[in-house]
Design a protein around this motif. Structure first.
Motif, PDB file in Angstrom:
ATOM      1  N   LEU A   1      73.251  91.331  19.375  1.00 34.72           N
ATOM      2  CA  LEU A   1      71.858  91.074  19.732  1.00 34.72           C
ATOM      3  C   LEU A   1      71.209  92.304  20.355  1.00 34.72           C
ATOM      4  N   ARG A   2      71.956  93.034  21.160  1.00 33.95           N
ATOM      5  CA  ARG A   2      71.385  94.244  21.761  1.00 33.95           C
ATOM      6  C   ARG A   2      71.098  95.293  20.702  1.00 33.95           C
ATOM      7  N   CYS A   3      71.926  95.341  19.679  1.00 31.22           N
ATOM      8  CA  CYS A   3      71.720  96.308  18.597  1.00 31.22           C
ATOM      9  C   CYS A   3      70.562  95.890  17.700  1.00 31.22           C
ATOM     10  N   SER A   4      70.481  94.583  17.398  1.00 33.97           N
ATOM     11  CA  SER A   4      69.415  94.053  16.535  1.00 33.97           C
ATOM     12  C   SER A   4      68.902  92.750  17.145  1.00 33.97           C
ATOM     13  N   PRO A   5      67.932  92.829  18.061  1.00 35.41           N
ATOM     14  CA  PRO A   5      67.464  91.630  18.773  1.00 35.41           C
ATOM     15  C   PRO A   5      66.862  90.557  17.871  1.00 35.41           C
ATOM     16  N   LYS A   6      66.461  90.915  16.647  1.00 33.94           N
ATOM     17  CA  LYS A   6      65.813  89.949  15.762  1.00 33.94           C
ATOM     18  C   LYS A   6      66.798  89.183  14.882  1.00 33.94           C
ATOM     19  N   LEU A   7      68.091  89.407  15.085  1.00 34.03           N
ATOM     20  CA  LEU A   7      69.085  88.679  14.297  1.00 34.03           C
ATOM     21  C   LEU A   7      68.922  87.175  14.491  1.00 34.03           C
ATOM     22  N   LYS A   8      69.028  86.428  13.406  1.00 30.66           N
ATOM     23  CA  LYS A   8      68.904  84.981  13.478  1.00 30.66           C
ATOM     24  C   LYS A   8      70.255  84.344  13.797  1.00 30.66           C
ATOM     25  N   ALA A   9      70.176  83.131  14.325  1.00 29.71           N
ATOM     26  CA  ALA A   9      71.390  82.424  14.722  1.00 29.71           C
ATOM     27  C   ALA A   9      72.310  82.178  13.532  1.00 29.71           C
ATOM     28  N   ILE A  10      71.732  81.861  12.374  1.00 26.26           N
ATOM     29  CA  ILE A  10      72.566  81.573  11.208  1.00 26.26           C
ATOM     30  C   ILE A  10      73.344  82.812  10.779  1.00 26.26           C
ATOM     31  N   THR A  11      72.739  84.000  10.940  1.00 23.49           N
ATOM     32  CA  THR A  11      73.433  85.248  10.596  1.00 23.49           C
ATOM     33  C   THR A  11      74.615  85.482  11.524  1.00 23.49           C
TER      34      THR A  11
ATOM     35  N   LEU B   1      73.937  77.413  19.162  1.00 22.55           N
ATOM     36  CA  LEU B   1      73.833  78.869  19.189  1.00 22.55           C
ATOM     37  C   LEU B   1      72.375  79.312  19.282  1.00 22.55           C
ATOM     38  N   GLU B   2      71.479  78.619  18.598  1.00 25.34           N
ATOM     39  CA  GLU B   2      70.056  78.958  18.668  1.00 25.34           C
ATOM     40  C   GLU B   2      69.522  78.816  20.088  1.00 25.34           C
ATOM     41  N   ARG B   3      69.953  77.773  20.797  1.00 28.58           N
ATOM     42  CA  ARG B   3      69.504  77.600  22.180  1.00 28.58           C
ATOM     43  C   ARG B   3      70.020  78.724  23.073  1.00 28.58           C
ATOM     44  N   HIS B   4      71.269  79.105  22.888  1.00 25.43           N
ATOM     45  CA  HIS B   4      71.834  80.193  23.691  1.00 25.43           C
ATOM     46  C   HIS B   4      71.110  81.510  23.408  1.00 25.43           C
ATOM     47  N   ILE B   5      70.816  81.769  22.145  1.00 22.84           N
ATOM     48  CA  ILE B   5      70.121  83.008  21.786  1.00 22.84           C
ATOM     49  C   ILE B   5      68.704  83.003  22.358  1.00 22.84           C
ATOM     50  N   GLY B   6      68.036  81.850  22.298  1.00 24.18           N
ATOM     51  CA  GLY B   6      66.694  81.754  22.865  1.00 24.18           C
ATOM     52  C   GLY B   6      66.682  82.035  24.358  1.00 24.18           C
ATOM     53  N   GLN B   7      67.670  81.517  25.073  1.00 23.44           N
ATOM     54  CA  GLN B   7      67.769  81.775  26.510  1.00 23.44           C
ATOM     55  C   GLN B   7      68.050  83.252  26.779  1.00 23.44           C
ATOM     56  N   TRP B   8      68.911  83.862  25.960  1.00 23.28           N
ATOM     57  CA  TRP B   8      69.220  85.278  26.154  1.00 23.28           C
ATOM     58  C   TRP B   8      67.985  86.143  25.927  1.00 23.28           C
ATOM     59  N   ARG B   9      67.222  85.848  24.882  1.00 23.26           N
ATOM     60  CA  ARG B   9      66.022  86.639  24.602  1.00 23.26           C
ATOM     61  C   ARG B   9      64.994  86.500  25.711  1.00 23.26           C
ATOM     62  N   ALA B  10      64.898  85.304  26.295  1.00 25.23           N
ATOM     63  CA  ALA B  10      63.929  85.094  27.367  1.00 25.23           C
ATOM     64  C   ALA B  10      64.320  85.821  28.645  1.00 25.23           C
ATOM     65  N   LEU B  11      65.619  85.904  28.925  1.00 24.44           N
ATOM     66  CA  LEU B  11      66.082  86.492  30.179  1.00 24.44           C
ATOM     67  C   LEU B  11      66.479  87.958  30.061  1.00 24.44           C
ATOM     68  N   GLU B  12      67.079  88.335  28.943  1.00 26.66           N
ATOM     69  CA  GLU B  12      67.627  89.681  28.822  1.00 26.66           C
ATOM     70  C   GLU B  12      67.142  90.435  27.589  1.00 26.66           C
ATOM     71  N   GLY B  13      66.425  89.782  26.712  1.00 27.58           N
ATOM     72  CA  GLY B  13      65.981  90.426  25.485  1.00 27.58           C
ATOM     73  C   GLY B  13      64.886  91.448  25.735  1.00 27.58           C
ATOM     74  N   PRO B  14      64.503  92.193  24.698  1.00 34.33           N
ATOM     75  CA  PRO B  14      63.448  93.204  24.847  1.00 34.33           C
ATOM     76  C   PRO B  14      62.117  92.552  25.191  1.00 34.33           C
ATOM     77  N   SER B  15      61.342  93.229  26.010  1.00 34.98           N
ATOM     78  CA  SER B  15      60.039  92.697  26.414  1.00 34.98           C
ATOM     79  C   SER B  15      59.069  92.738  25.240  1.00 34.98           C
ATOM     80  N   LYS B  16      58.136  91.811  25.226  1.00 27.81           N
ATOM     81  CA  LYS B  16      57.147  91.724  24.165  1.00 27.81           C
ATOM     82  C   LYS B  16      55.788  92.185  24.681  1.00 27.81           C
ATOM     83  N   GLU B  17      55.058  92.864  23.812  1.00 29.21           N
ATOM     84  CA  GLU B  17      53.713  93.293  24.179  1.00 29.21           C
ATOM     85  C   GLU B  17      52.796  92.078  24.212  1.00 29.21           C
ATOM     86  N   VAL B  18      52.002  91.997  25.262  1.00 34.90           N
ATOM     87  CA  VAL B  18      51.131  90.845  25.459  1.00 34.90           C
ATOM     88  C   VAL B  18      49.761  91.137  24.858  1.00 34.90           C
ATOM     89  N   PHE B  19      49.258  90.215  24.042  1.00 29.17           N
ATOM     90  CA  PHE B  19      47.930  90.325  23.460  1.00 29.17           C
ATOM     91  C   PHE B  19      47.078  89.174  23.983  1.00 29.17           C
TER      92      PHE B  19
END
Length: 266
Positions: free
Chosen positions: A74-84, A105-123
């Protein structure tokens, strides 16, 4: 219904119906099963009064591979999907991670992205008022491959749009960006629109803001043009084209004019 939480309203309805009906009928009228109705009858509190569960009902099936295998991917490719990621785990650990674990797995990945994933630009959403903002820009048209008598016609397109009504004007510019091209295009657009917005916004036009040799002269002439039509000049931050908002959305092959509203006469 299985998997559906019972609400306070359902409990109140069940208790009311239970006074005049059997448990089976009261449960049906309240939209719950008989088994749930029995549990409600014995409960001392409403569903909303129960403390939220903060513990796991079962062990995390990905605990052993989460930090060592999943997080590095996930750190290498944050956009990887759970099925992959699940398919990768299935290849490495045969028969250990069935497809039924995908949602977990999707729930765990969602929690990781919210807490530790890359920040998103706000529009922030852009809202427009009638007669307030008009926008100008020059667009290079070389990619269209326009030719005259077999010779490539290098030209620009001056584009003006009213933000609220989406009314548009375009004219061909034979040459580069210049104050003359900007002034002619803007004035023609305002006269065809039948009025002037209170603000004119540009995308750091070189003709108005950054001519290296005659910057001061061009800036003065541009300011005089805006003053003549009673408009205030604004511009986007350099390199942030999304600030244009409606201007970028309006770029399309066909430009359908829409009647502008609440404009002052030029």
């Amino acid at each position: 219904m299985s998997g559906t939480h019972i609400t306070d309203r359902q409990v109140h309805l069940y208790m009311t119906k239970r006074k005049d009906h059997t448990q089976e009928v009261a449960a049906a009228k309240a939209g719950m099963s008989v088994r749930t109705a029995r549990r409600v009858s014995k409960a001392a509190t409403l569903p909303s009064q129960k403390p939220e569960r903060e513990w796991r009902t079962r062990a995390n099936p990905f605990a052993e591979v989460w930090d060592s295998e999943i997080v590095p991917l996930l750190r290498c490719s944050p956009k990887l999907k759970a099925i992959t990621l699940l398919r990768q785990l299935q290849e490495v650990h045969a028969d250990r991670f069935p497809d039924s674990m995908r949602r977990t797995l999707e729930r765990h990945i969602g929690q990781w992205r919210a807490l530790e994933g890359p920040s998103k630009e706000v529009f922030f959403p852009q809202t427009y008022q009638p007669g307030v903002r008009g926008l100008s820009d020059f667009t290079h048209m070389e990619e269209l491959g326009v030719t005259i008598a077999g010779v490539a016609f290098g030209h620009l397109l001056y584009h003006f749009v009213l933000a609220f009504s989406r009314w548009e004007y375009a004219s061909v510019v034979d040459g580069g960006e210049s104050f003359q091209a900007l002034a002619a295009g803007l004035q023609n657009a305002l006269w065809q629109a039948g009025g002037c917005p209170s603000e004119h916004r540009s995308d750091s036009l070189s003709a108005a803001f950054k001519n290296l040799q005659e910057k001061e002269d061009f800036t003065v002439r541009y300011a005089a043009l805006l003053e003549h039509y009673g408009m205030e000049g604004t511009r986007n931050n350099r390199g942030l084209g999304h600030e244009y908002g409606v201007k970028n959305m309006s770029r399309c092959p066909s430009m359908t004019p829409v009647l502008p509203t609440r404009l002052s006469r030029p």
